[in-house]
Design an enzyme around this catalytic site. Structure first.
Site, PDB file in Angstrom:
ATOM      1  N   ASP A  97       0.796  -1.226   0.000  1.00 46.54           N
ATOM      2  CA  ASP A  97       0.000   0.000   0.000  1.00 46.54           C
ATOM      3  C   ASP A  97       0.830   1.277   0.000  1.00 46.54           C
ATOM      4  O   ASP A  97       0.379   2.319   0.455  1.00 46.54           O
ATOM      5  CB  ASP A  97      -0.887  -0.007   1.249  1.00 46.54           C
ATOM      6  N   GLU A 119      -0.081  -9.094  -1.229  1.00 49.29           N
ATOM      7  CA  GLU A 119      -0.769  -8.538  -0.057  1.00 49.29           C
ATOM      8  C   GLU A 119      -1.961  -7.674  -0.494  1.00 49.29           C
ATOM      9  O   GLU A 119      -2.091  -6.495  -0.137  1.00 49.29           O
ATOM     10  CB  GLU A 119       0.174  -7.741   0.847  1.00 49.29           C
ATOM     11  N   GLU A 133      -2.355   5.151   2.741  1.00 48.05           N
ATOM     12  CA  GLU A 133      -2.203   3.744   2.355  1.00 48.05           C
ATOM     13  C   GLU A 133      -3.510   3.072   1.941  1.00 48.05           C
ATOM     14  O   GLU A 133      -3.533   2.223   1.045  1.00 48.05           O
ATOM     15  CB  GLU A 133      -1.550   2.948   3.500  1.00 48.05           C
ATOM     16  N   HIS A 214       5.108   5.337  13.016  1.00 49.85           N
ATOM     17  CA  HIS A 214       5.475   6.198  11.890  1.00 49.85           C
ATOM     18  C   HIS A 214       4.300   6.692  11.048  1.00 49.85           C
ATOM     19  O   HIS A 214       4.480   7.363  10.040  1.00 49.85           O
ATOM     20  CB  HIS A 214       6.430   5.450  10.950  1.00 49.85           C
ATOM     21  N   ARG A 216       1.526   8.548   9.033  1.00 49.44           N
ATOM     22  CA  ARG A 216       1.361   9.968   8.694  1.00 49.44           C
ATOM     23  C   ARG A 216       0.141  10.585   9.369  1.00 49.44           C
ATOM     24  O   ARG A 216       0.161  11.757   9.721  1.00 49.44           O
ATOM     25  CB  ARG A 216       1.238  10.132   7.181  1.00 49.44           C
ATOM     26  N   HIS A 246      11.891   5.521  13.595  1.00 46.51           N
ATOM     27  CA  HIS A 246      11.794   5.633  12.131  1.00 46.51           C
ATOM     28  C   HIS A 246      12.545   6.877  11.659  1.00 46.51           C
ATOM     29  O   HIS A 246      12.582   7.887  12.370  1.00 46.51           O
ATOM     30  CB  HIS A 246      10.307   5.721  11.768  1.00 46.51           C
TER      31      HIS A 246
HETATM   32  C1  UD1 Z   1       6.281   4.864   3.921  1.00 43.55           C
HETATM   33  C2  UD1 Z   1       4.942   4.443   3.300  1.00 43.55           C
HETATM   34  C3  UD1 Z   1       4.116   3.664   4.309  1.00 43.55           C
HETATM   35  C4  UD1 Z   1       4.910   2.521   4.882  1.00 43.55           C
HETATM   36  C5  UD1 Z   1       6.190   3.064   5.483  1.00 43.55           C
HETATM   37  C6  UD1 Z   1       7.033   1.953   6.055  1.00 43.55           C
HETATM   38  C7  UD1 Z   1       3.885   5.881   1.651  1.00 43.55           C
HETATM   39  C8  UD1 Z   1       3.026   7.044   1.438  1.00 43.55           C
HETATM   40  N1  UD1 Z   1       4.164   5.601   2.929  1.00 43.55           N
HETATM   41  O1  UD1 Z   1       6.033   5.850   4.925  1.00 43.55           O
HETATM   42  O2  UD1 Z   1       2.976   3.176   3.648  1.00 43.55           O
HETATM   43  O3  UD1 Z   1       4.159   1.887   5.916  1.00 43.55           O
HETATM   44  O4  UD1 Z   1       6.918   3.750   4.454  1.00 43.55           O
HETATM   45  O5  UD1 Z   1       8.075   2.458   6.831  1.00 43.55           O
HETATM   46  O6  UD1 Z   1       4.309   5.218   0.715  1.00 43.55           O
HETATM   47  N2  UD1 Z   1      13.675   8.372   5.476  1.00 43.55           N
HETATM   48  C9  UD1 Z   1      15.046   8.299   5.489  1.00 43.55           C
HETATM   49  N3  UD1 Z   1      15.634   7.082   5.228  1.00 43.55           N
HETATM   50  C10 UD1 Z   1      14.920   5.961   4.993  1.00 43.55           C
HETATM   51  C11 UD1 Z   1      13.517   6.047   5.006  1.00 43.55           C
HETATM   52  C12 UD1 Z   1      12.908   7.269   5.241  1.00 43.55           C
HETATM   53  O7  UD1 Z   1      15.733   9.273   5.713  1.00 43.55           O
HETATM   54  O8  UD1 Z   1      15.513   4.892   4.785  1.00 43.55           O
HETATM   55  C13 UD1 Z   1      13.035   9.689   5.723  1.00 43.55           C
HETATM   56  C14 UD1 Z   1      13.194  10.654   4.539  1.00 43.55           C
HETATM   57  O9  UD1 Z   1      13.331  11.965   5.014  1.00 43.55           O
HETATM   58  C15 UD1 Z   1      11.868  10.504   3.804  1.00 43.55           C
HETATM   59  C16 UD1 Z   1      10.925  10.320   4.974  1.00 43.55           C
HETATM   60  O10 UD1 Z   1      11.641   9.509   5.909  1.00 43.55           O
HETATM   61  O11 UD1 Z   1      11.563  11.604   2.998  1.00 43.55           O
HETATM   62  C17 UD1 Z   1       9.581   9.740   4.682  1.00 43.55           C
HETATM   63  O12 UD1 Z   1       9.647   8.570   3.897  1.00 43.55           O
HETATM   64  P1  UD1 Z   1       8.320   8.091   3.112  1.00 43.55           P
HETATM   65  O13 UD1 Z   1       8.634   6.827   2.407  1.00 43.55           O
HETATM   66  O14 UD1 Z   1       7.775   9.209   2.295  1.00 43.55           O
HETATM   67  O15 UD1 Z   1       7.278   7.874   4.264  1.00 43.55           O
HETATM   68  P2  UD1 Z   1       7.197   6.811   5.417  1.00 43.55           P
HETATM   69  O16 UD1 Z   1       6.708   7.554   6.594  1.00 43.55           O
HETATM   70  O17 UD1 Z   1       8.449   6.027   5.570  1.00 43.55           O
HETATM   71  N1  UDP Z   2      11.242  -3.478  11.339  1.00 38.43           N
HETATM   72  C1  UDP Z   2      12.625  -3.581  11.218  1.00 38.43           C
HETATM   73  N2  UDP Z   2      13.420  -2.747  11.986  1.00 38.43           N
HETATM   74  C2  UDP Z   2      12.883  -1.833  12.843  1.00 38.43           C
HETATM   75  C3  UDP Z   2      11.484  -1.719  12.935  1.00 38.43           C
HETATM   76  C4  UDP Z   2      10.680  -2.553  12.165  1.00 38.43           C
HETATM   77  O1  UDP Z   2      13.145  -4.397  10.461  1.00 38.43           O
HETATM   78  O2  UDP Z   2      13.660  -1.118  13.497  1.00 38.43           O
HETATM   79  C5  UDP Z   2      10.400  -4.350  10.493  1.00 38.43           C
HETATM   80  C6  UDP Z   2       9.249  -5.045  11.169  1.00 38.43           C
HETATM   81  O3  UDP Z   2       9.634  -6.295  11.682  1.00 38.43           O
HETATM   82  C7  UDP Z   2       8.229  -5.182  10.038  1.00 38.43           C
HETATM   83  C8  UDP Z   2       8.506  -3.985   9.187  1.00 38.43           C
HETATM   84  O4  UDP Z   2       9.809  -3.510   9.530  1.00 38.43           O
HETATM   85  O5  UDP Z   2       8.473  -6.331   9.237  1.00 38.43           O
HETATM   86  C9  UDP Z   2       7.480  -2.925   9.447  1.00 38.43           C
HETATM   87  O6  UDP Z   2       7.846  -1.732   8.860  1.00 38.43           O
HETATM   88  P1  UDP Z   2       7.067  -0.378   9.106  1.00 38.43           P
HETATM   89  O7  UDP Z   2       6.519  -0.362  10.491  1.00 38.43           O
HETATM   90  O8  UDP Z   2       7.998   0.698   8.699  1.00 38.43           O
HETATM   91  O9  UDP Z   2       5.915  -0.424   8.009  1.00 38.43           O
HETATM   92  P2  UDP Z   2       4.445  -1.062   7.959  1.00 38.43           P
HETATM   93  O10 UDP Z   2       4.514  -2.492   8.349  1.00 38.43           O
HETATM   94  O11 UDP Z   2       3.578  -0.251   8.859  1.00 38.43           O
HETATM   95  O12 UDP Z   2       4.075  -0.862   6.532  1.00 38.43           O
END
Ligand code: UD1
Ligand code: UDP
Length: 395
Positions: A97, A119, A133, A214, A216, A246
């Protein structure tokens, strides 16, 4: 002629859940497997690719700091179009998603390339929770001709929507990834000891609360409440909190500011998957808004309190392994303290069954993709493989 399958993913959870499938596609003689990562997440994605030994054919490295959804979506569609043109796949696979999933499905659809959705069919019924999502997963299903529903109830959601694609129930690939990881941990005491040495040292006699968050829709007041609740819990001295934070700056900023200096709270960097599985094994209670953790923790026999008002994972609520506690300060504190005070109730979680998978989801997906016969996943009906995994040497 082998089928050319292009798997596209870009975030940490997508990578964890696609890794076991990508591994199986890579060794199947009827498939030419091509992997494209969008880099929606940069560091958190690399952690997973390294762990599972996946070397993507394409890495678009699209992440920018504090990216906007529209900025990301537009970069995704433009870059993915070039990849689709050069790979010319028979099918694209996307997961879940995220913005990567919805943009990749749309880019493939515009080129009339069939889309398979791993999924598929999760729904809260509320377009704003989780945001964005719930919209992403709906539009991907509309565009897919093959939908891999993890459970019978996610299949029922899709059937009700009268979509054009075929639905098969496979179990969730997260249980495949979890099983691979626990098998590695269980069979290697040296690796276990190395990981334990890197994790924050918590007193084994005290309950440990593992936290992630994490979403939004919780940015702003929601996160302020969550942090206030964690601060309240820390002052009770009844629990030690470990919180891998996160990398999203909207999460990191408030968390570090309000919890950075508190006793009993260990803020740590996002953990690689193996270390996080180890943390789940060692936790007494897990407090989270994550989707994946709601599926993994029941398989490990851990109680999960979910900081959301609705969940797309009702199976775990029905199985009694997940409870929704919302994002209000008092309700979070009450729910955690209630469980801390009731060891018997916590132990009960270790005897429930995990409704999400038996570790064979990837096999079923590959069978469906290659036209081989297979039996669909039956859901909460317990098979031996769905029983809670005993934790080896937890402390
Ligand atoms: C995203 C997904 C969410 C998913 C989540 C898992 C969308 C809209 N959201 O949210 O569905 O559950 O990932 O974690 O697709 N960042 C870093 N390094 C990283 C990852 C993130 O610096 O490795 C920071 C960056 O500033 C980035 C921000 O986090 O711009 C947000 O990342 P983004 O993928 O837009 O949103 P998530 O909150 O991670
Ligand atoms: N996870 C990880 N390291 C962490 C926190 C979570 O590997 O420090 C794993 C967790 O076991 C799960 C996945 O990341 O499999 C969940 O990711 P997140 O919560 O970012 O996204 P969501 O599941 O809500 O899409």
């Amino acid at each position: 002629m082998p089928t050319r399958i292009l798997s596209i993913f870009g975030t940490r959870p997508e990578a964890i859940k696609m890794a076991p499938l990508v591994k199986q596609l890579a060794v199947n003689p009827e498939v030419v497997s091509v992997v494209c990562v969008t880099g929606q997440h940069q560091q958190m994605l690399d952690q997973v690719l390294d762990l599972f030994g996946i070397a993507p054919d394409y890495n678009l490295a699209l992440m920018t700091g504090n990216q906007t959804l529209n900025g990301l979506a537009s970069r995704l569609i433009a870059s993915l179009d070039d990849v689709l043109a050069s790979v010319n796949p028979d099918r694209v696979l996307v997961h879940g998603d995220t913005t990567t999933a919805s943009a990749a499905a749309l880019a493939a659809f515009h080129r009339r390339i069939p889309v398979g959705h791993v999924e598929a069919g999760l729904r809260t019924g509320n377009l704003m929770q989780p945001w964005p999502e719930e919209m992403n997963r709906r539009v991907v299903d509309v565009m897919s001709d093959l939908m891999f529903a993890p459970t019978p109830s996610s299949k029922a959601n899709l059937v009700q929507e009268n979509l054009h694609g075929r639905v098969v129930v496979t179990g969730n690939t997260v249980i495949d990834a979890l099983n691979l990881s626990t098998a590695r941990l269980d069979s290697d005491p040296v690796l276990r000891a190395e990981i334990d040495a890197r994790l924050p040292s918590v007193d084994a006699r005290e309950p440990m609360l593992l936290v992630t968050g994490h979403r939004r829709e919780s940015f702003g007041p929601g996160f302020a409440n969550i942090c206030a609740a964690l601060a309240d819990l820390a002052t009770t001295n009844a629990v030690q909190i470990v919180y891998p934070v996160h990398l999203n700056p909207n999460v990191r900023g408030p968390v570090q500011e309000s919890l950075g200096k508190l006793r009993n709270i260990h803020l740590v960097e996002p953990q690689d998957y193996l270390s996080f599985v180890r943390l789940m094994q060692r936790a007494s209670i897990i407090l989270t808004d994550s989707g994946g953790v709601q599926e993994e923790a029941p398989a490990l026999g851990k109680p999960v309190l979910v900081m959301r008002d609705v969940t797309e994972r009702p199976e775990a609520v029905a199985a009694g392994t997940v409870r929704l506690v919302g994002t209000q300060r008092e309700s979070i504190v009450q729910a955690v303290m209630g469980l801390i005070g009731n060891a018997q109730e916590r132990d009960d979680f270790a005897h429930r069954i995990n409704p999400y998978g038996d570790g064979h989801a990837s096999q079923r997906i590959v069978a469906a993709l290659t036209g081989c016969p297979f039996e669909e996943f039956a859901g909460a009906r317990a098979s031996e493989e769905q029983r809670v995994q005993p934790t080896v040497d937890a402390q």
